[in-house]
Enzyme design. Structure first.
Site, mmCIF file in Angstrom:
data_model
loop_
_atom_site.group_PDB
_atom_site.id
_atom_site.type_symbol
_atom_site.label_atom_id
_atom_site.label_comp_id
_atom_site.label_asym_id
_atom_site.label_seq_id
_atom_site.Cartn_x
_atom_site.Cartn_y
_atom_site.Cartn_z
ATOM 1 N NE ARG A 257 -1.847 1.937 3.371
ATOM 2 C CZ ARG A 257 -1.685 1.878 4.703
ATOM 3 N NH1 ARG A 257 -2.314 0.991 5.417
ATOM 4 N NH2 ARG A 257 -0.874 2.738 5.327
ATOM 5 C CG HIS A 261 -6.461 2.644 5.899
ATOM 6 N ND1 HIS A 261 -6.669 1.371 5.430
ATOM 7 C CD2 HIS A 261 -7.671 3.094 6.323
ATOM 8 C CE1 HIS A 261 -7.946 1.052 5.580
ATOM 9 N NE2 HIS A 261 -8.571 2.085 6.116
ATOM 10 C CE1 TYR A 270 0.912 2.538 8.816
ATOM 11 C CE2 TYR A 270 -0.199 4.338 9.960
ATOM 12 C CZ TYR A 270 -0.094 3.496 8.867
ATOM 13 O OH TYR A 270 -0.971 3.616 7.819
HETATM 14 C C1 LIG Z 1 -15.194 -5.503 10.979
HETATM 15 C C2 LIG Z 1 -14.368 -4.249 10.836
HETATM 16 N N1 LIG Z 1 -13.420 -3.982 11.742
HETATM 17 C C3 LIG Z 1 -12.673 -2.855 11.623
HETATM 18 C C4 LIG Z 1 -12.901 -1.987 10.600
HETATM 19 C C5 LIG Z 1 -12.037 -0.733 10.440
HETATM 20 N N2 LIG Z 1 -11.145 -0.928 9.307
HETATM 21 C C6 LIG Z 1 -11.415 -0.402 8.092
HETATM 22 S S1 LIG Z 1 -10.275 -0.808 6.959
HETATM 23 C C7 LIG Z 1 -9.376 -1.701 8.070
HETATM 24 C C8 LIG Z 1 -8.093 -2.380 7.679
HETATM 25 C C9 LIG Z 1 -8.291 -3.461 6.706
HETATM 26 O O1 LIG Z 1 -7.042 -3.959 6.346
HETATM 27 P P1 LIG Z 1 -6.886 -5.012 5.192
HETATM 28 O O2 LIG Z 1 -7.952 -6.037 5.318
HETATM 29 O O3 LIG Z 1 -5.494 -5.473 5.192
HETATM 30 O O4 LIG Z 1 -7.220 -4.177 3.864
HETATM 31 P P2 LIG Z 1 -6.417 -2.929 3.261
HETATM 32 O O5 LIG Z 1 -7.046 -1.685 3.825
HETATM 33 O O6 LIG Z 1 -5.000 -3.063 3.652
HETATM 34 O O7 LIG Z 1 -6.627 -3.008 1.811
HETATM 35 C C10 LIG Z 1 -9.978 -1.667 9.333
HETATM 36 C C11 LIG Z 1 -9.434 -2.319 10.534
HETATM 37 C C12 LIG Z 1 -13.931 -2.292 9.680
HETATM 38 N N3 LIG Z 1 -14.207 -1.512 8.633
HETATM 39 N N4 LIG Z 1 -14.648 -3.438 9.805
#
Ligand SMILES: Cc1ncc(C[n+]2csc(CCOP(=O)(O)OP(=O)(O)O)c2C)c(N)n1
Ligand SMILES: [Mg+2]
Length: 361
Positions: A257, A261, A270
């Site tokens: 990435r 985020h 971080y």
């Molecule tokens: C069930 C849930 N827990 C927490 C969140 C908050 N949240 C949004 S995106 C994210 C990170 C997701 O990471 P990843 O699955 O690795 O996808 P990336 O963003 O890296 O593409 C989190 C924790 C959420 N949207 N849904």
């Protein structure tokens, strides 16, 4: 158990002799879609910083995962994207204008602003709407694939998610269900190193995601997610496996990435700049461009013209999205109930009588 990373295209654009043969028409379309995805993302971040839109999520550095996988599938296959799969939408024909209306949540947005920006979807394009709760689409895609199997449809469902989603119960529920029922589902995990600020080292104790397939009794592959040829080849292979009735496949695409985020995040808190710099040299778009250039299919002139053309289209789409009215207040209570309850109708009348709430006026 050693899971090698499948890769065919070097950072210099050289292709190994084991690489699949991909028609140049597909490669050139893919390059265009990759550039649309990159340029739209960059402009959305600027728009958010200017206060024009509320939020955005980008797929900078990960675009090939979405575009190469979409290119390897058939239009009738069902897509369950997460928010970093804008490339899937553009590959399937979503226009920049349609994308912009979604980002603005205006009256031309297919879902009338009921979702956050980057939560796209399209019934016409067979792409199921993105939803925020992480991992929830994994069981949906498993169920959809099982339904296809029962109806003997020659199609598959692909579900995209990040490595962070594999820590959710939904990942286990969905993959296990599909494995037991031999549902034609492709579980496509983009391992981009982080779930917001959580690095993979704090996400799982396993050697990444691909080995988890062993526990479910299904094939698992680790692929270089920044290599168009490798992602395309593995998704084609997975589709074939599904259509032969052998059940689902788990793919772990290794990528990074490059950006924050989301526009609400500050990654400098971080991770080190040096890490980002290292990944810049592995840029998936640059790699494909170098390959196309070496093949005589691309040059600086074409690049300049393409950037100009896409940038102009983005500018006019932004202007039009800005000029488009917000959804009618009625959309607050429409399309949820078959018959709208009297209480909600009363509330809507009250809002209208006082001129709408400040945020809706
Ligand atoms: C069930 C849930 N827990 C927490 C969140 C908050 N949240 C949004 S995106 C994210 C990170 C997701 O990471 P990843 O699955 O690795 O996808 P990336 O963003 O890296 O593409 C989190 C924790 C959420 N949207 N849904
Ligand atoms: Mg992630």
């Amino acid at each position: 158990m050693d899971f090698e990373t499948i890769s065919y295209l070097s950072c210099e654009g050289k292709l190994s002799s084991h690489a699949p043969d991909i028609p140049s028409t597909i490669l050139l379309k893919a390059y265009r879609v990759l550039m649309i995805t990159r340029l739209v993302d960059e402009r959305m971040i600027t728009l958010q910083r200017q206060g024009t839109i509320s939020f955005s999520l980008s797929s900078v550095g990960e675009e090939v995962c979405a575009v190469a996988s979409a290119a390897a599938l058939e239009f009738a296959d069902w897509m369950y994207p997460q928010y970093r799969e804008a490339g899937v939408m553009f590959w399937r024909g979503f226009t920049i204008q349609e994308f912009l209306h979604q980002m603005f949540g205006n009256a031309e947005d297919l879902i009338l602003g009921r979702q956050m920006p980057n939560h796209f979807g399209s019934r016409a394009l067979n792409v199921v709407q993105v939803s925020s709760p992480i991992g929830t689409k994994i069981p949906h895609a498993a169920g959809c694939a099982y339904a296809m199997k029962l109806q003997k449809e020659p199609t598959v469902a692909i579900c995209y998610f990040g490595e962070g989603a594999t820590s959710e119960g939904d990942f286990h529920v969905g993959v296990n269900f599909a494995a037991v029922r031999k549902a034609p589902a492709i579980f496509f995990c983009r391992n981009n190193g982080y779930a917001i600020s959580t690095p993979v080292s704090r996400q799982f104790a396993s050697d990444g995601v691909a080995p988890k397939a062993i526990g479910y009794g299904i094939p698992g592959f680790r692929v270089d997610g920044n290599d168009f040829f490798a992602v395309y080849a593995i998704v084609k292979k997975a589709r074939q496996h599904c259509l032969e009735g052998k059940g689902p496949v788990l793919i772990e695409a290794m990528t990074y990435r490059m950006g924050a985020h989301s526009t609400s995040d500050d990654p400098s808190l971080y991770r080190l700049d040096q890490e980002v710099e290292t990944w810049k040299t592995k840029c998936p778009i640059l790699r494909l461009r170098r390959y196309l250039t070496l093949q005589g299919l691309w040059n600086d002139k074409k690049e300049k013209e393409l950037i100009e053309e896409i940038s102009n289209e983005i500018s006019s789409a932004i202007a039009k999205a800005k000029d488009t009215a917000l959804p009618d207040l009625t959309s607050l209570i429409e399309h949820v109930y078959f018959e709208v309850p009297e209480e909600l109708k009363k509330q809507l009348r009250e809002i209208k009588e006082c001129g709408g709430s400040p945020c809706l006026s």
